[in-house]
Design a protein around this motif. Structure first.
Motif, PDB file in Angstrom:
ATOM      1  N   UNK A 135      -8.972  16.961  24.079  1.00  0.00           N
ATOM      2  CA  UNK A 135     -10.023  16.618  23.448  1.00  0.00           C
ATOM      3  C   UNK A 135     -10.399  15.307  23.208  1.00  0.00           C
ATOM      4  N   UNK A 136      -9.201  14.531  22.946  1.00  0.00           N
ATOM      5  CA  UNK A 136      -9.316  13.104  22.527  1.00  0.00           C
ATOM      6  C   UNK A 136      -9.933  12.352  23.943  1.00  0.00           C
ATOM      7  N   UNK A 137      -9.305  13.007  25.048  1.00  0.00           N
ATOM      8  CA  UNK A 137      -9.627  12.271  26.269  1.00  0.00           C
ATOM      9  C   UNK A 137     -11.420  12.390  26.620  1.00  0.00           C
ATOM     10  N   UNK A 138     -11.829  13.798  26.119  1.00  0.00           N
ATOM     11  CA  UNK A 138     -13.136  13.975  26.300  1.00  0.00           C
ATOM     12  C   UNK A 138     -14.020  13.373  25.381  1.00  0.00           C
ATOM     13  N   UNK A 139     -13.513  13.160  24.011  1.00  0.00           N
ATOM     14  CA  UNK A 139     -14.110  12.590  23.092  1.00  0.00           C
ATOM     15  C   UNK A 139     -14.482  10.954  23.465  1.00  0.00           C
ATOM     16  N   UNK A 140     -13.207  10.479  23.942  1.00  0.00           N
ATOM     17  CA  UNK A 140     -13.284   8.935  24.493  1.00  0.00           C
ATOM     18  C   UNK A 140     -14.493   8.899  25.503  1.00  0.00           C
ATOM     19  N   UNK A 141     -14.464   9.852  26.466  1.00  0.00           N
ATOM     20  CA  UNK A 141     -15.366   9.827  27.254  1.00  0.00           C
ATOM     21  C   UNK A 141     -16.838   9.821  26.929  1.00  0.00           C
ATOM     22  N   UNK A 142     -16.959  10.997  25.881  1.00  0.00           N
ATOM     23  CA  UNK A 142     -18.129  11.105  25.323  1.00  0.00           C
ATOM     24  C   UNK A 142     -18.706   9.866  24.670  1.00  0.00           C
ATOM     25  N   UNK A 143     -17.642   9.180  23.678  1.00  0.00           N
ATOM     26  CA  UNK A 143     -18.195   8.002  23.056  1.00  0.00           C
ATOM     27  C   UNK A 143     -18.510   6.960  24.036  1.00  0.00           C
ATOM     28  N   UNK A 144     -17.793   6.767  25.400  1.00  0.00           N
ATOM     29  CA  UNK A 144     -18.095   5.797  26.205  1.00  0.00           C
ATOM     30  C   UNK A 144     -19.543   6.112  26.600  1.00  0.00           C
ATOM     31  N   UNK A 145     -19.875   7.437  27.020  1.00  0.00           N
ATOM     32  CA  UNK A 145     -21.155   7.934  27.332  1.00  0.00           C
ATOM     33  C   UNK A 145     -22.280   7.373  26.198  1.00  0.00           C
ATOM     34  N   UNK A 146     -21.739   7.730  24.995  1.00  0.00           N
ATOM     35  CA  UNK A 146     -22.719   7.423  24.059  1.00  0.00           C
ATOM     36  C   UNK A 146     -22.920   5.895  23.831  1.00  0.00           C
ATOM     37  N   UNK A 147     -21.837   5.172  23.864  1.00  0.00           N
ATOM     38  CA  UNK A 147     -22.058   3.721  23.755  1.00  0.00           C
ATOM     39  C   UNK A 147     -22.920   3.177  24.843  1.00  0.00           C
ATOM     40  N   UNK A 148     -22.794   3.701  26.084  1.00  0.00           N
ATOM     41  CA  UNK A 148     -23.846   3.448  27.213  1.00  0.00           C
ATOM     42  C   UNK A 148     -25.301   3.927  26.788  1.00  0.00           C
ATOM     43  N   UNK A 149     -25.260   4.901  26.265  1.00  0.00           N
ATOM     44  CA  UNK A 149     -26.609   5.350  25.822  1.00  0.00           C
ATOM     45  C   UNK A 149     -27.370   4.557  24.824  1.00  0.00           C
ATOM     46  N   UNK A 150     -26.498   4.093  23.983  1.00  0.00           N
ATOM     47  CA  UNK A 150     -26.731   3.155  22.903  1.00  0.00           C
ATOM     48  C   UNK A 150     -27.068   1.706  23.470  1.00  0.00           C
TER      49      UNK A 150
END
Length: 498
Positions: free
Chosen positions: A230-245
């Motif tokens: 989940x942490x790996x997924x969360x980091x990926x989602x955070x990275x995607x969210x940062x890209x989206x931001x």
């Protein structure tokens, strides 16, 4: 993580704890029972030893009395003093043996105590007869055969009585010895059985605990693996969210610059048309130009409000101590012309100092005060009252019990609204009135709610149609989060009257 994991883990911990308590209880019970059984075995062994000691002492006592009887008989028959040596040695030992036998047999019951007392009397009577025999021998009276025969018979009878009493005591003590030895054997056997049984039960309990612990460790390992996944997924989602931001920030930049530029040109061209051809335009055409200019103004304001709304959550400054007195005073100074134009009556009580982001506090109170000056009733002098008290945390379940909150009330006497629309007024683009009735973009209160929520607070309102509105702000005295992004804060004193 599965929804029932926490409950399953708690249940497993309780089982393990209960297992350990059970093991400790079994060990304690085994220790107590073993100690009790050992104590009984000890008591039985001591009782057996004491019975054997009574038997041994009575044998010794019988030998001593027999020595006195034999020595006395030999002296009477021969008159030689050497036969009196055993009597001289044995006589002083008899009282000690009698006392010792009595002490050991005292706890063996009244029957044994009676026999020991009887034995004492018989031995005394035997010694009295022996002393009398010696005195008669010294006096020469034992030369008479009849006298000699009579006293010898008395001596034998007394000795026989002593032997019988000793035999009775020894029989009773022998039975007691066998009984105590049997009880000691049973106690020893029971101790072994108890220790074996409890050890077996403890062993199986420990095995069960080991299996539960092993299962719990395996479960935790699986959960840790899931958490890492989940942490790996969360980091990926955070990275995607940062890209989206980042994309949103680029969009905001385009919206604030590139989209404003054509709007400015539209307004400029509309102004030029009015200035150059205002006299030649038909009335309908002039109305169209005015609508174009008004729509461009509204579009520009809407873009600016949307940018402010998005920046509140995407860009955070580090909170500092902010005097709400100064914030409200600054907003009122900025709205001075509007206040004088409406003839509004403003009352401001003492407001607290809280830890917050200054620009957002300016934005918050600017929107609330602007709303109070906008939604006024025709023919009614606008009144605005702002004050603050310590909040009762119990009235707001979403607030933390261990923190201090301030309740700020912004009360007006405007048009009000039906409280069934309370949830709608804090949403983006939710308006309760038409665009022509009151100006605004429908974003102002949504910005207020986002600011308050970003500061870990709460906002609500009480109102009735035609009776004014009271906005209630709950703000903490101190913020719990300190790691705000200060890369692009909201521009201070950039107000929106939406």
């Amino acid at each position: 993580m599965k929804p029932g994991f926490a409950q399953s883990s708690m249940l497993m911990r309780r089982r393990i704890s209960l297992g350990f308590v059970l093991v400790m209880g079994l060990l304690s019970l085994g220790f107590a029972l073993s100690l009790l059984s050992y104590s009984r075995h000890n008591d039985d062994s001591e009782g057996a030893e004491q019975a054997q000691a009574v038997i041994d002492r009575t044998n010794t006592l019988q030998l001593l009395v027999q020595e006195i009887e034999t020595g006395t008989r030999g002296y009477i028959l021969t008159g030689e003093n050497r036969y009196l040596n055993p009597r001289t040695v044995s006589l002083p030992q008899i009282p000690g043996h009698l006392d010792s036998i009595y002490r050991m047999a005292f706890s063996h019951g009244p029957g044994i105590r009676f026999l020991v007392g009887q034995l004492r009397q018989q031995i005394v009577a035997k010694l009295v007869v022996s002393d009398k025999q010696l005195k008669l021998t010294h006096a020469g009276q034992m030369a008479n055969r009849d006298t000699l025969r009579a006293y010898l018979n008395i001596g034998r009878e007394r000795m026989k009585a002593v032997r019988q009493t000793i035999a009775t005591i020894q029989t009773a003590e022998t039975e007691r010895l066998h009984r105590q030895m049997a009880q000691a054997e049973r106690s020893y056997r029971n101790t072994q059985l108890i220790i074996f049984g409890l050890s077996t039960l403890t062993f199986f309990t420990i095995i069960a605990l080991y299996r539960m612990l092993r299962d719990e460790l395996h479960r935790r390992q699986r959960n840790e693996d899931q958490l890492r996944e989940y942490e790996v997924r969360l980091r990926e989602q955070i990275r995607q969210l940062e890209t989206s931001n980042e994309e949103l920030e680029r969009f905001a930049y385009v919206a604030s610059h590139d989209l404003q530029e054509p709007l400015r040109k539209i307004r400029s061209f509309a102004t030029l048309i009015t200035a150059r051809h205002g006299n030649t335009l038909e009335k309908e055409s002039d109305l169209y130009v005015q609508k174009i200019s008004s729509s461009a103004d509204r579009m520009s304001k809407l873009i600016k409000d949307l940018l402010d709304f998005s920046r509140i959550s995407n860009h955070r400054e580090e909170p500092v101590l902010v005097s709400l007195d100064e914030v409200v005073r600054y907003v009122l100074d900025d709205q001075e012309l509007r206040i004088k134009g409406l003839g509004a009556q403003i009352e401001v009580g003492r407001l607290p100092t809280v830890q917050a982001i200054p620009g957002q506090m300016d934005h918050l109170f600017a929107n609330l005060i602007s709303n109070a000056l906008k939604f006024v009733r025709p023919g009614v002098v606008p009144r605005l009252h702002i004050d603050a008290t310590l909040a009762n945390v119990g009235q707001y379940p979403n607030l933390a019990d261990n923190r201090t909150y301030h309740e700020i009330r912004v009360e007006d006497n405007g048009i009000g609204f039906d409280e069934k629309y309370l949830d709608h007024i804090f949403k983006v683009f939710q308006r309760l009135h038409g665009k022509s009735a009151f100006e605004g973009t429908g974003i102002g209160l949504a910005i207020c709610k986002r600011i308050v929520m970003a500061h870990e607070g709460h906002i609500t309102a009480h109102s009735q149609p035609g009776a004014g509105t009271t906005f209630i702000l709950i703000l903490p005295e101190r913020q719990s989060r300190q790691d705000y992004d200060r890369s692009n804060p909201i521009k201070a004193h950039s107000y929106s009257a939406g």
